[in-house]
Scaffold this motif. Sequence first.
Motif, PDB file in Angstrom:
ATOM      1  N   PRO A   1      32.612  38.548  54.159  1.00 30.34           N
ATOM      2  CA  PRO A   1      32.290  39.363  52.981  1.00 30.34           C
ATOM      3  C   PRO A   1      32.841  40.792  53.088  1.00 30.34           C
ATOM      4  O   PRO A   1      33.253  41.380  52.088  1.00 30.34           O
ATOM      5  CB  PRO A   1      30.763  39.365  52.939  1.00 30.34           C
ATOM      6  N   ILE A   2      32.884  41.329  54.282  1.00 25.47           N
ATOM      7  CA  ILE A   2      33.444  42.668  54.492  1.00 25.47           C
ATOM      8  C   ILE A   2      34.943  42.641  54.239  1.00 25.47           C
ATOM      9  O   ILE A   2      35.505  43.569  53.639  1.00 25.47           O
ATOM     10  CB  ILE A   2      33.117  43.181  55.910  1.00 25.47           C
ATOM     11  N   LEU A   3      35.598  41.579  54.659  1.00 26.31           N
ATOM     12  CA  LEU A   3      37.024  41.408  54.383  1.00 26.31           C
ATOM     13  C   LEU A   3      37.260  41.352  52.878  1.00 26.31           C
ATOM     14  O   LEU A   3      38.194  41.978  52.361  1.00 26.31           O
ATOM     15  CB  LEU A   3      37.556  40.151  55.058  1.00 26.31           C
ATOM     16  N   ALA A   4      36.418  40.638  52.158  1.00 27.69           N
ATOM     17  CA  ALA A   4      36.551  40.563  50.704  1.00 27.69           C
ATOM     18  C   ALA A   4      36.426  41.952  50.076  1.00 27.69           C
ATOM     19  O   ALA A   4      37.211  42.305  49.189  1.00 27.69           O
ATOM     20  CB  ALA A   4      35.495  39.622  50.131  1.00 27.69           C
ATOM     21  N   ASP A   5      35.471  42.732  50.536  1.00 24.75           N
ATOM     22  CA  ASP A   5      35.305  44.088  50.013  1.00 24.75           C
ATOM     23  C   ASP A   5      36.542  44.937  50.293  1.00 24.75           C
ATOM     24  O   ASP A   5      37.009  45.671  49.420  1.00 24.75           O
ATOM     25  CB  ASP A   5      34.072  44.764  50.619  1.00 24.75           C
ATOM     26  N   ALA A   6      37.071  44.834  51.503  1.00 25.99           N
ATOM     27  CA  ALA A   6      38.267  45.607  51.872  1.00 25.99           C
ATOM     28  C   ALA A   6      39.469  45.180  51.038  1.00 25.99           C
ATOM     29  O   ALA A   6      40.258  46.027  50.594  1.00 25.99           O
ATOM     30  CB  ALA A   6      38.560  45.444  53.361  1.00 25.99           C
ATOM     31  N   LEU A   7      39.613  43.886  50.820  1.00 25.67           N
ATOM     32  CA  LEU A   7      40.713  43.400  49.991  1.00 25.67           C
ATOM     33  C   LEU A   7      40.590  43.914  48.561  1.00 25.67           C
ATOM     34  O   LEU A   7      41.578  44.346  47.958  1.00 25.67           O
ATOM     35  CB  LEU A   7      40.752  41.869  49.998  1.00 25.67           C
TER      36      LEU A   7
ATOM     37  N   GLY B   1      42.992  46.563  46.217  1.00 26.23           N
ATOM     38  CA  GLY B   1      43.628  46.156  44.980  1.00 26.23           C
ATOM     39  C   GLY B   1      43.696  44.670  44.722  1.00 26.23           C
ATOM     40  O   GLY B   1      44.226  44.244  43.696  1.00 26.23           O
ATOM     41  N   CYS B   2      43.165  43.856  45.613  1.00 28.63           N
ATOM     42  CA  CYS B   2      43.156  42.409  45.395  1.00 28.63           C
ATOM     43  C   CYS B   2      42.217  42.091  44.233  1.00 28.63           C
ATOM     44  O   CYS B   2      41.069  42.525  44.224  1.00 28.63           O
ATOM     45  CB  CYS B   2      42.706  41.673  46.655  1.00 28.63           C
ATOM     46  N   ASP B   3      42.726  41.328  43.277  1.00 29.39           N
ATOM     47  CA  ASP B   3      41.883  40.932  42.152  1.00 29.39           C
ATOM     48  C   ASP B   3      41.833  39.413  41.985  1.00 29.39           C
ATOM     49  O   ASP B   3      41.450  38.906  40.944  1.00 29.39           O
ATOM     50  CB  ASP B   3      42.348  41.601  40.857  1.00 29.39           C
ATOM     51  N   ASN B   4      42.187  38.699  43.044  1.00 26.35           N
ATOM     52  CA  ASN B   4      42.166  37.237  43.014  1.00 26.35           C
ATOM     53  C   ASN B   4      40.727  36.769  43.232  1.00 26.35           C
ATOM     54  O   ASN B   4      40.214  36.797  44.352  1.00 26.35           O
ATOM     55  CB  ASN B   4      43.096  36.673  44.090  1.00 26.35           C
TER      56      ASN B   4
END
Length: 51
Positions: free
Chosen positions: A11-17, A21-24
């Motif tokens: 989940p932390i990786l998702a937040d960082a992504l 600028g990741c919007d996938n």
Amino acid sequence: MYESRDFSVTPILADALQDAGCDNEDILNHLRGDGPHVRGCWALDLLLGKK
């Protein structure tokens, strides 16, 4: 995470992504989901460029 096999931080990786600028939504939702997250996870492999 991949080498240590500690996937509790996905989940932390998702937040960082997302912050980067990741919007996938497929990737972000998967990484924030319950998993199971394992080596060979499609989202992590995609991010790492593994085949």
